[in-house]
Design a protein around this motif. Structure first.
Motif, PDB file in Angstrom:
ATOM      1  N   ALA A  92     -13.213  44.204  26.873  1.00  0.00           N
ATOM      2  CA  ALA A  92     -13.317  43.133  25.881  1.00  0.00           C
ATOM      3  C   ALA A  92     -14.687  43.128  25.205  1.00  0.00           C
ATOM      4  O   ALA A  92     -14.793  42.999  23.984  1.00  0.00           O
ATOM      5  CB  ALA A  92     -13.052  41.781  26.551  1.00  0.00           C
ATOM      6  N   GLY A 102     -17.624  44.571  23.501  1.00  0.00           N
ATOM      7  CA  GLY A 102     -17.899  45.839  22.825  1.00  0.00           C
ATOM      8  C   GLY A 102     -18.579  45.602  21.498  1.00  0.00           C
ATOM      9  O   GLY A 102     -19.266  44.591  21.304  1.00  0.00           O
ATOM     10  N   LEU A 103     -18.375  46.539  20.591  1.00  0.00           N
ATOM     11  CA  LEU A 103     -18.951  46.399  19.254  1.00  0.00           C
ATOM     12  C   LEU A 103     -18.507  45.087  18.622  1.00  0.00           C
ATOM     13  O   LEU A 103     -19.231  44.497  17.827  1.00  0.00           O
ATOM     14  CB  LEU A 103     -18.506  47.570  18.382  1.00  0.00           C
ATOM     15  N   GLY A 104     -17.312  44.626  19.013  1.00  0.00           N
ATOM     16  CA  GLY A 104     -16.799  43.360  18.493  1.00  0.00           C
ATOM     17  C   GLY A 104     -17.739  42.205  18.791  1.00  0.00           C
ATOM     18  O   GLY A 104     -17.938  41.317  17.949  1.00  0.00           O
ATOM     19  N   TYR A 128     -13.906  54.016  16.410  1.00  0.00           N
ATOM     20  CA  TYR A 128     -14.800  53.347  17.358  1.00  0.00           C
ATOM     21  C   TYR A 128     -15.811  54.354  17.911  1.00  0.00           C
ATOM     22  O   TYR A 128     -16.985  54.055  18.085  1.00  0.00           O
ATOM     23  CB  TYR A 128     -13.957  52.774  18.504  1.00  0.00           C
ATOM     24  N   PHE A 169      -9.298  40.900  18.451  1.00  0.00           N
ATOM     25  CA  PHE A 169     -10.074  42.128  18.564  1.00  0.00           C
ATOM     26  C   PHE A 169     -11.032  42.053  19.750  1.00  0.00           C
ATOM     27  O   PHE A 169     -11.122  42.974  20.558  1.00  0.00           O
ATOM     28  CB  PHE A 169     -10.856  42.381  17.267  1.00  0.00           C
ATOM     29  N   SER A 201      -9.561  42.453  23.177  1.00  0.00           N
ATOM     30  CA  SER A 201      -8.786  43.702  23.341  1.00  0.00           C
ATOM     31  C   SER A 201      -7.291  43.447  23.466  1.00  0.00           C
ATOM     32  O   SER A 201      -6.609  44.058  24.281  1.00  0.00           O
ATOM     33  CB  SER A 201      -9.232  44.486  24.577  1.00  0.00           C
TER      34      SER A 201
HETATM   35  N1  TRP Z   1     -12.687  44.425  22.402  1.00  0.00           N
HETATM   36  C1  TRP Z   1     -13.520  45.514  22.013  1.00  0.00           C
HETATM   37  C2  TRP Z   1     -14.681  44.969  21.192  1.00  0.00           C
HETATM   38  O1  TRP Z   1     -14.874  43.794  21.106  1.00  0.00           O
HETATM   39  C3  TRP Z   1     -12.783  46.567  21.242  1.00  0.00           C
HETATM   40  C4  TRP Z   1     -11.512  46.972  21.868  1.00  0.00           C
HETATM   41  C5  TRP Z   1     -11.350  47.646  23.030  1.00  0.00           C
HETATM   42  C6  TRP Z   1     -10.233  46.651  21.386  1.00  0.00           C
HETATM   43  N2  TRP Z   1     -10.017  47.770  23.308  1.00  0.00           N
HETATM   44  C7  TRP Z   1      -9.321  47.164  22.325  1.00  0.00           C
HETATM   45  C8  TRP Z   1      -9.793  45.971  20.283  1.00  0.00           C
HETATM   46  C9  TRP Z   1      -7.951  46.962  22.135  1.00  0.00           C
HETATM   47  C10 TRP Z   1      -8.431  45.802  20.102  1.00  0.00           C
HETATM   48  C11 TRP Z   1      -7.527  46.272  21.027  1.00  0.00           C
HETATM   49  O2  TRP Z   1     -15.426  45.734  20.638  1.00  0.00           O
END
Ligand code: TRP
Length: 467
Positions: A40, A42-44, A126, A247, A250
């Protein structure tokens, strides 16, 4: 290894592939929480959350985002983990297994297949951004940032984007790191790496927040993030907050299903999902508290978009004392966060390939990772020469933009909707009750939210984003 005494899908349902016997489980509840949080966060959180908050006016946007996490994100995460654990396989074969048991249309499998497709696409770009972050570790550590002007730093960033060979090298390195962990399997690779990376990330983030608090603009940042000013919130902002909730957690493409398939029967899905969502949110808010004081202290623009991390922040690192050290710390943190998310994007695909006869973990990883790597090259090339620019329909968009748009705004909401409808309307209530083992009124609350509120809200985002 302690196998749970009765893992429903493994014990009572004919195995879909050869993998059922050799599947493992997380070694503990903590291991699952770390892995899911690693996915969860991450770059987000560190890159996207601060800049969309900046663009959408701060406090009120953050409040809506928090509501979306609580009302839509958590219920759907629980449903995803539940489907994965009950199905006991990779997302595709879990859906197949459940569709068979509950005598549903085999077409549900196509929707899980779409998730695998989306994982490919998301991971491909990504990894390219993960590559930028990796390259900035070197840039910061070698002291290249110190004393540079805004123009010089801007030129550094566009220099990187304009150099396909360098981009390719960093993308390959990042994808290689991801494949290395996935190839080593659940406990040796995934579990071991998140057990080290996640606490490290937390500590690095706290160091950054500590530094940010010395800038003298901590209060301003806190007000920006936490003081809601509803006059600055637009309808579009509400929808962006909802989309980002997906996002950042995840959700929507089966990642949590894959992780849930390794979860022991006696662990509470509700408690773990809430923990993961809270940790993810805390990291996003901490990232905000690390970044905005620096942004304000340097008179930078909070809504400057993707450049926030790669252009404006390096400018701050260029000027602050110990800038090379803090810059290195920051980009190492970003790479850790992106890495554990990338691992989670590769895992469901590898888990699925592994279920086919004759495919071991290493071969599956090489195949899936190799394909993502190839697709990533298309993104890299599109950053420079832009073949799509020839088509008026895609004017001004690179393949990179297009892939990002297609996944975040179309595939994720559609996947989330599917999960909510599948679990809420097609699985039996008794099955859900058994899996969640929640006392009333919590079960009833979750069930109604999943059936009515989540799908409607997601449908609104989906439709909105299409037009
Ligand atoms: N959640 C991750 C983020 O915040 C990105 C990510 C990893 C993701 N697995 C995922 C986004 C599955 C959507 C679906 O960067």
């Amino acid at each position: 290894m302690t196998q749970p005494s009765s893992h429903y899908a493994v014990d009572d349902v004919p195995a879909v592939g050869a993998s059922a016997a050799k599947r493992g489980f997380w070694s503990s509840r903590m291991a699952f929480i770390l892995a899911a949080t690693g996915s969860a966060v991450g770059l987000g959180n560190i890159w996207k959350f601060p800049y969309i908050t900046g663009e959408n006016g701060g406090g009120a946007f953050v409040l809506v985002y928090l509501l979306c996490i609580a009302i839509i994100g958590i219920p759907i995460m629980m449903a995803e983990v539940l489907i994965g654990r009950r199905g006991g396989h990779s997302p595709i074969n879990s859906m197949r297994t459940l569709a068979r048991i509950f005598k549903l249309s085999p077409r549900w499998v196509w929707l899980a297949g779409m998730g695998v497709f989306a994982s490919f696409v998301i991971l491909s770009f990504y990894s390219v951004i993960g590559g930028w972050a990796t390259s900035y570790v070197l840039t910061a550590a070698s002291g290249q940032l110190s004393g540079q002007s805004a123009d010089a730093i801007g030129a550094m960033f566009s220099g990187l984007l304009g150099d396909p060979v360098r981009l390719l090298i960093w993308h390959s390195l990042f994808m290689g790191l991801t494949m290395l962990v996935v190839a080593r399997g659940l406990r040796g690779g995934l579990e071991r790496s998140v057990t080290i990376l996640m606490p490290a990330l937390f500590i690095l983030l706290l160091i950054m927040v500590g530094y940010a608090s010395t800038t003298g603009h901590f209060g301003e940042a806190a007000r920006f993030l936490f003081q809601p000013d509803f006059s600055r919130l637009t309808t579009q902002g509400v929808l962006i907050a909802l989309g980002h909730a997906f996002f950042t957690l995840s959700l929507g493409i089966g990642v949590m299903m894959a992780y849930g398939s390794y979860l022991q029967q006696d662990i509470s899905i509700a408690r773990t999902s809430v923990t993961v969502s809270v940790l993810d949110t805390v990291v996003a808010l901490l990232a905000g508290m690390a970044i905005f004081p620096i942004v304000f202290a340097n008179g930078l623009e909070p809504g400057s978009g993707p450049g926030l991390i790669f252009q404006t922040l390096p400018l701050a690192f260029a000027q602050m004392p110990w800038g090379s050290v803090f810059g290195t710390v920051f980009f190492v943190l970003l790479v850790f966060a992106a890495w554990t998310s990338a691992i989670s994007l590769l895992e469901p695909i590898v888990e699925w390939l592994e279920e086919m006869d004759g495919m071991n973990r290493v071969t599956s990883t090489l195949l899936a990772g190799g394909l993502c790597w190839l697709l990533g090259i298309a993104s890299i090339l599109s950053l420079n020469a832009c073949p799509l620019a020839m088509f008026p329909l895609f004017e001004g968009k690179t393949i990179f933009d297009l892939l990002d748009y297609l996944t975040a705004n179309v595939l994720l909401p559609l996947g989330g909707l599917t999960v909510a409808v599948f679990a809420g309307w097609f699985l039996k209530r008794a099955t859900l009750e058994e899996e969640l083992a929640l006392p009333q009124p919590w079960f009833g609350l979750w069930y109604s939210v999943l059936r009515y509120i989540s799908p409607v809200a997601v449908a609104i985002v989906f439709v909105y984003n299409l037009f």
